[in-house]
Design an enzyme around this catalytic site. Structure first.
Site, PDB file in Angstrom:
ATOM      1  NE  ARG A 167      -6.028  -4.805  -2.911  1.00  0.00           N
ATOM      2  CZ  ARG A 167      -6.569  -4.832  -1.700  1.00  0.00           C
ATOM      3  NH1 ARG A 167      -5.830  -4.738  -0.641  1.00  0.00           N
ATOM      4  NH2 ARG A 167      -7.863  -4.959  -1.554  1.00  0.00           N
ATOM      5  N   GLY A 203      11.802 -40.926  -7.361  1.00  0.00           N
ATOM      6  CA  GLY A 203      10.582 -41.135  -6.574  1.00  0.00           C
ATOM      7  C   GLY A 203      10.725 -40.283  -5.329  1.00  0.00           C
ATOM      8  CG  ASP A 235       9.252 -44.414  -0.811  1.00  0.00           C
ATOM      9  OD1 ASP A 235       9.028 -44.447   0.412  1.00  0.00           O
ATOM     10  OD2 ASP A 235       8.695 -45.168  -1.635  1.00  0.00           O
ATOM     11  CG  HIS A 258     -14.029 -10.957   3.942  1.00  0.00           C
ATOM     12  ND1 HIS A 258     -14.337 -12.237   4.325  1.00  0.00           N
ATOM     13  CD2 HIS A 258     -12.726 -10.799   4.174  1.00  0.00           C
ATOM     14  CE1 HIS A 258     -13.255 -12.812   4.792  1.00  0.00           C
ATOM     15  NE2 HIS A 258     -12.254 -11.953   4.721  1.00  0.00           N
ATOM     16  CE  LYS A 309      -3.772  -0.554   2.482  1.00  0.00           C
ATOM     17  NZ  LYS A 309      -4.347  -0.795   3.820  1.00  0.00           N
ATOM     18  CD  GLU A 367      11.202 -45.814  -4.749  1.00  0.00           C
ATOM     19  OE1 GLU A 367      10.214 -45.199  -4.335  1.00  0.00           O
ATOM     20  OE2 GLU A 367      11.128 -46.868  -5.393  1.00  0.00           O
ATOM     21  CG  MET A 376      -3.518  -6.567   9.954  1.00  0.00           C
ATOM     22  SD  MET A 376      -1.788  -6.276   9.891  1.00  0.00           S
ATOM     23  CE  MET A 376      -1.487  -6.479   8.166  1.00  0.00           C
ATOM     24  N   GLY A 432      -8.607  -7.152   4.349  1.00  0.00           N
ATOM     25  CA  GLY A 432      -9.474  -7.231   5.516  1.00  0.00           C
ATOM     26  C   GLY A 432      -8.822  -7.837   6.745  1.00  0.00           C
ATOM     27  NE  ARG A 464       1.673 -44.574  -7.275  1.00  0.00           N
ATOM     28  CZ  ARG A 464       1.429 -43.306  -7.599  1.00  0.00           C
ATOM     29  NH1 ARG A 464       0.496 -43.022  -8.500  1.00  0.00           N
ATOM     30  NH2 ARG A 464       2.096 -42.332  -7.035  1.00  0.00           N
ATOM     31  CB  SER A 512      11.626 -42.376 -12.621  1.00  0.00           C
ATOM     32  OG  SER A 512      10.539 -41.577 -12.226  1.00  0.00           O
ATOM     33  NE  ARG A 531      -5.357   3.307   3.805  1.00  0.00           N
ATOM     34  CZ  ARG A 531      -5.431   3.486   2.494  1.00  0.00           C
ATOM     35  NH1 ARG A 531      -4.815   4.498   1.907  1.00  0.00           N
ATOM     36  NH2 ARG A 531      -6.088   2.616   1.758  1.00  0.00           N
ATOM     37  CE1 TYR A 559       9.397 -38.782 -16.513  1.00  0.00           C
ATOM     38  CE2 TYR A 559      11.300 -39.177 -17.922  1.00  0.00           C
ATOM     39  CZ  TYR A 559      10.411 -39.620 -16.955  1.00  0.00           C
ATOM     40  OH  TYR A 559      10.514 -40.867 -16.417  1.00  0.00           O
ATOM     41  CB  CYS A 610       7.405 -40.508 -11.071  1.00  0.00           C
ATOM     42  SG  CYS A 610       8.324 -41.638 -10.012  1.00  0.00           S
TER      43      CYS A 610
HETATM   44  P1  ADP Z   1      -7.759  -2.410   3.810  1.00  0.00           P
HETATM   45  O1  ADP Z   1      -6.325  -2.713   3.667  1.00  0.00           O
HETATM   46  O2  ADP Z   1      -8.496  -3.333   4.682  1.00  0.00           O
HETATM   47  O3  ADP Z   1      -8.406  -2.178   2.479  1.00  0.00           O
HETATM   48  P2  ADP Z   1      -7.488   0.428   4.079  1.00  0.00           P
HETATM   49  O4  ADP Z   1      -6.340   0.930   4.852  1.00  0.00           O
HETATM   50  O5  ADP Z   1      -7.349   0.451   2.621  1.00  0.00           O
HETATM   51  O6  ADP Z   1      -7.852  -1.020   4.596  1.00  0.00           O
HETATM   52  O7  ADP Z   1      -8.692   1.352   4.536  1.00  0.00           O
HETATM   53  C1  ADP Z   1     -10.001   0.979   4.779  1.00  0.00           C
HETATM   54  C2  ADP Z   1     -10.939   1.944   4.097  1.00  0.00           C
HETATM   55  O8  ADP Z   1     -10.714   3.276   4.501  1.00  0.00           O
HETATM   56  C3  ADP Z   1     -10.800   1.926   2.597  1.00  0.00           C
HETATM   57  O9  ADP Z   1     -12.074   2.017   2.013  1.00  0.00           O
HETATM   58  C4  ADP Z   1     -10.010   3.159   2.315  1.00  0.00           C
HETATM   59  O10 ADP Z   1     -10.245   3.647   1.036  1.00  0.00           O
HETATM   60  C5  ADP Z   1     -10.491   4.115   3.391  1.00  0.00           C
HETATM   61  N1  ADP Z   1      -9.462   5.099   3.713  1.00  0.00           N
HETATM   62  C6  ADP Z   1      -8.241   4.855   4.163  1.00  0.00           C
HETATM   63  N2  ADP Z   1      -7.530   5.990   4.301  1.00  0.00           N
HETATM   64  C7  ADP Z   1      -8.333   6.969   3.909  1.00  0.00           C
HETATM   65  C8  ADP Z   1      -8.169   8.384   3.800  1.00  0.00           C
HETATM   66  N3  ADP Z   1      -7.028   8.967   4.099  1.00  0.00           N
HETATM   67  N4  ADP Z   1      -9.215   9.113   3.372  1.00  0.00           N
HETATM   68  C9  ADP Z   1     -10.373   8.492   3.057  1.00  0.00           C
HETATM   69  N5  ADP Z   1     -10.602   7.184   3.140  1.00  0.00           N
HETATM   70  C10 ADP Z   1      -9.585   6.429   3.559  1.00  0.00           C
HETATM   71 MG    MG Z   2      -7.880  -0.979   1.178  1.00  0.00          MG
HETATM   72 MG    MG Z   3       8.327 -45.488  -3.624  1.00  0.00          MG
END
Ligand code: ADP
Ligand code: MG
Ligand code: MG
Length: 889
Positions: A350, A780, A783, A468, A36, A759, A117, A115, A574, A778, A106, A865, A845
């Site tokens: 990303r 194995g 084993d 999610h 990020k 093997e 952290m 989702g 086999r 070959s 973040r 192979y 194999c």
């Molecule tokens: P995750 O990695 O779980 O996607 P993010 O750090 O991207 O978490 O953030 C969670 C949400 O908060 C996302 O929708 C992101 O766009 C929003 N967000 C994060 N930072 C900002 C910011 N500076 N201004 C507005 N929205 C933000």
């Molecule tokens: Mg995000």
């Molecule tokens: Mg064997």
């Protein structure tokens, strides 16, 4: 000299700035900035509108844990410095009582963990600055909406206050003010809510909500570091096989506000469809909303294409940015954006997770568009993800007759048929017990990871295409139908109601992740085909790879399937499986019970025609391609029953006393059967077994030749330890081949190669001697791994999970070849073997033959192979091409 030391002793930079003032993160890399952080810096430097901020490196996270969970010295000084630069750039002040600067905190590791952290938004608000924000923006509703979000997120992430407490208070306020949606609560309602939130905060933490913004920031940074090691984050890394990372980076970024009213909003999108790969902008946005609102299913978001009706200019700008990002990263991007009063801000980009099918289509399209070349395209497709294209789909005929109960969102393609599990734990338990289950949830959360992984498919009643469940399912290629709102889920009663019908936990339904259809009962599925873009990718792969790809198969059906998938022969056929069928096992047992060679020969003679016919079938399916047949391998006791009842039945069948059966079973008992009387050792004691098998192979080959089918058998002698052992058995094999040809009056060419499996470590160590009697090796590696590690491959589940969890082993050596240990034996086997015999043909194999990382290793040590199960053949072809490209042809 002096200079060098000076450089070394200088503490490394902990904080990197991104913004108009300067962008320091360029060239620092993902490992330190996290995905990020790096991409925020990247986007800033290519001129995209990104709210400025700072990134604290992953190294700081590692140091935090090394130092006994303490923020390293000097960190907060660097943070203060960064915030000061931010303040200057934005002309706002952190904690100001006129125009306060707010930030988000973040997480973001080098590998994305969606989702996993938590993020804190609107940090910096206090009782005082919230008033200032309301005045500065002339929007009291917005200011208190931001504040209630902060107290909620901060309470949850930093202080572990259960979010339900906040949720209840919010529901009550919504009711009081007659608000159906969260954004309909008026300012005074939100002011009231903030007071209640602070009271809840105090009740559960024993402290007041912190009124010092810098203190808030420090605590939040530490909380992100802590979140790196929560159970769910650790579990996610385990499931995904993510290892060796320093930790998470922390991004502190100035806020863009999507929640200031109807001219604001927030959204998420993919530059192309991540499910099918179609080159069409794909995503959702929500007006007057912030952060996670879109994916949390608080209100139903709109498809991103609708945005042009709402704000044409912003939509146009977003489309331009989409193209800029694809051109820059040369890959599909998964983006987050926010619109503040008609102004667009980019918050994240990303590489987009995609299904196997999408990966293939996108790779092909991008080559066509001239964005990437064939080699890049091949490297872009995770070989293992092809598994998803090799899954069954519903047959068109059965679909026509299926009763569709409802249609949800096609969140992740595939066909899944199963009974219903209502919690993650239940899904795990029932799957382990061998049942096929669909995980049915209102909405999945990161805690459901295990259950989602175990289930054959996922069905949710709320949540959109970017929820999610959808994101995770697509990453795994797990079939998922999301947001099927008509499905009423009764978790407690373990049933669902849909289409006017009720289904209990034991009832079967079918879901189609490509269309979103939810269907009654078990809908018929069909085998996959290799066509279109998939076929094109395979053709490219074949042009680049130098490794051959064979298959492990012991039936004509599997042979044919593998051939359709591009196998160039059989690397392991086999023969023991051929003895288990009803009509054969009796003769096999008769042979094992026999007390004299003559009796054994008589029993074997009955087995011979069966074996011959099996071979005719396989050789025919594999005509013109080599078929490596391995002679009998398992210890004989595996063919005898062990419980008294079955022993009695067997005795009756063979007309002997139960006592005789019992005593033979006892006699065959071994303390360590894997190290006992098996493999070629059986042929040393009972050469007539080898004779029968070789005779069957040769007779089958002759029969094929007579029918103008070019059979190309190779005879493989298993579990060889010494050259002398192989010398003896090779002579016996050659003698049998000649005798059979004479008996059949066949004078033509047969060219049957005789080789061995490597093997056992000793065979690898003395490969030059062994090669004198082998025309091929070959490896194995099942084993070979077992014997090199001294781990019984049938018992590793008792301790191996601990070994990988504690990172004593980087991964399960039975799944991915241990290149540094077992790999040395393979390499030695090849080198020494080819010293003993020039041009010795070498293959693998074991299970590893279908594992991309192991295939890469096989390429580097010069194997000819790899051989793998039929369904992995396309994966092996691609992985072999990737190995050739990566290592230079
Ligand atoms: P995750 O990695 O779980 O996607 P993010 O750090 O991207 O978490 O953030 C969670 C949400 O908060 C996302 O929708 C992101 O766009 C929003 N967000 C994060 N930072 C900002 C910011 N500076 N201004 C507005 N929205 C933000
Ligand atoms: Mg995000
Ligand atoms: Mg064997």
């Amino acid at each position: 000299m002096a200079k060098k030391t000076a450089k070394k002793s200088k503490p490394s930079k902990m904080v990197y700035y991104f913004g108009k003032t300067k962008t320091e993160g360029k060239g620092v890399g993902k490992d330190l900035l996290g995905g990020k952080g790096l991409n925020l810096a990247d986007m800033t430097s290519i001129g995209l509108p990104v709210p400025p901020g700072i990134t604290i490196t992953t190294q700081v996270c590692a140091d935090y844990y090394k130092g006994g969970k303490k923020l390293p010295k000097g960190l907060m000084d660097e943070v203060h410095e960064g915030v000061a630069t931010l303040e200057k750039e934005l002309k706002k002040k952190f904690g100001d009582n006129k125009n306060p600067l707010l930030v988000s905190v973040r997480s973001g590791a080098a590998v994305s963990m969606p989702g996993m952290m938590n993020t804190i938004l609107n940090l910096g608000l206090t009782d005082e600055s919230v008033v200032a924000l309301a005045n500065a923006t002339n929007n009291q509703r917005f200011a208190y909406d931001a504040y209630r979000r902060l107290i909620d997120m901060f309470g949850d992430v930093v202080m572990e206050v259960d979010r339900d407490h906040f949720e209840h208070a919010f529901t009550a306020i919504k009711k009081k003010y007659n608000a159906a949606q969260d954004n309909e609560v008026p300012a005074e309602g939100l002011i009231e809510l903030c007071s209640e939130y602070k009271a809840i905060y105090k009740k559960y933490t024993g402290e007041d909500f912190p009124q010092d913004p810098m203190k808030q920031l420090e605590l939040a940074i530490e909380a992100v570091f802590k979140s790196w090691n929560t159970t769910r984050a650790v579990r996610y890394r385990e499931v995904e096989g993510i290892r060796g990372l320093l930790g998470t980076a922390v991004n502190v970024q100035s806020m863009a506000y999507g929640n200031m009213g109807q001219d604001c909003g927030t959204g998420v999108a993919f530059t192309r469809n991540p499910s099918t790969g179609e080159n069409k902008f794909y995503g959702e946005f929500l007006i007057d909303a912030q952060g996670e609102d879109v994916v949390a299913g608080i209100r139903t978001p709109q498809p991103v294409a609708e945005m042009s009706k709402w704000n044409k200019a912003v939509y146009k700008q977003l489309l331009e940015i989409k193209d800029t990002l694809e051109a820059h990263y040369k890959d599909v991007q998964d983006i987050e954006f926010t619109i503040e009063k008609g102004e667009l801000f980019m918050l994240q980009t990303r590489n987009g997770k995609r299904t196997g099918a999408a990966a293939v289509k996108i790779a092909c399209d991008m080559v066509k568009e001239g964005l990437i070349d064939e080699e890049t395209a091949l490297l872009r497709i995770p070989a293992n993800d092809l598994t998803q294209l090799l899954l069954p789909s519903f047959t068109p005929e059965s679909k026509k007759n299926a009763k569709v109960l409802t249609i949800g969102l096609p969140a992740s393609p595939g066909a899944a048929v199963g009974a219903l599990a209502f919690t993650a734990e239940e899904a795990v338990e029932r799957s382990h017990a061998g049942e096929k289950v669909l995980l049915v949830r209102k909405e999945t959360s990161p805690e459901d990871i295990d259950g989602m992984h175990s289930a054959v498919g996922i069905l949710t009643s709320t949540g959109g295409m970017t929820s999610h469940a959808a994101v995770v399912a697509r990453g795994w290629g797990r079939c998922c139908v999301a947001g099927a709102g008509e499905v009423e889920i009764d978790e407690k009663g373990r049933k669902i109601k849909v289409g006017g019908k009720t289904f209990k936990h034991s009832d079967i339904i079918s879901i189609d992740g490509s269309t979103g259809q939810v269907m009654e009962g078990s809908v018929e599925t069909s085998e996959p085909k290799l066509s279109g873009d998939f076929a094109k990718v395979m053709k490219w792969a074949d042009q680049y790879r130098t490794l051959g790809v064979r298959t492990n198969a012991d039936t004509p059906k599997d042979s044919q399937r593998a051939r359709d998938f591009g196998a160039e022969g059989i690397g392991l056929c086999r023969t023991e499986h051929m003895f288990f069928e009803e009509d054969r096992i009796t003769s096999m047992r008769e042979m094992i019970l026999a007390e004299t060679e003559a009796d054994r020969r008589a029993a074997l003679a009955k087995l011979l025609p069966f074996q011959r016919e099996d071979f005719v079938g396989i050789f025919t399916a594999m005509k013109n391609l080599p078929v490596t047949v391995r002679l009998l391998d398992p210890p004989l006791h595996e063919f005898l029953p062990h419980d008294p009842k079955a022993q009695k039945e067997m005795a009756d069948m063979l007309g002997v006393s139960p006592a005789k059966v019992k005593s033979r079973v006892a006699a065959l008992h071994e303390s360590n059967p894997m190290l006992g009387h098996r493999g070629c050792r059986l042929s040393v004691t009972y050469p007539e077994i080898l004779e029968m098998q070789v005779t069957a192979i040769v007779e089958a080959a002759i029969e094929c030749k007579k029918n103008r089918i070019n059979a190309m058998p190779e005879i493989m002698i298993p579990l060889v330890v010494t050259a002398a052992e192989l010398a003896l058995l090779r002579a016996k094999t050659e003698e049998t081949i000649e005798k059979t040809k004479a008996d059949k009056g066949f004078s033509g060419q047969l060219d049957i190669l005789i080789g061995t499996m490597i093997e056992i470590p000793r065979a690898a160590l003395t490969a030059n001697e062994v090669a004198e009697y082998a025309e091929f090796f070959s490896f194995g590696t099942n084993d070979l791994t077992q014997m090199t590690f001294g781990y019984s491959r049938d018992d590793v589940n008792t301790f191996l999970p601990d070994y990988t969890r504690l990172e004593i082993l980087p991964n399960d050596p039975f799944q991915s070849l241990d290149t540094s240990g077992v790999g040395q034996l393979v390499e030695m086997g090849v080198t020494k073997g080819r010293k003993g015999r020039k041009g010795l043909k070498c293959g693998i194999c074991g299970e590893h033959g279908g594992d991309p990382a192991s295939i890469n290793f096989c390429h580097t040590v010069g194997l000819d192979y790899v051989s793998c199960s039929p369904f992995r053949v396309p994966i092996a072809r691609l992985a072999a091409a990737q190995a050739a490209i990566r290592n230079g042809k």
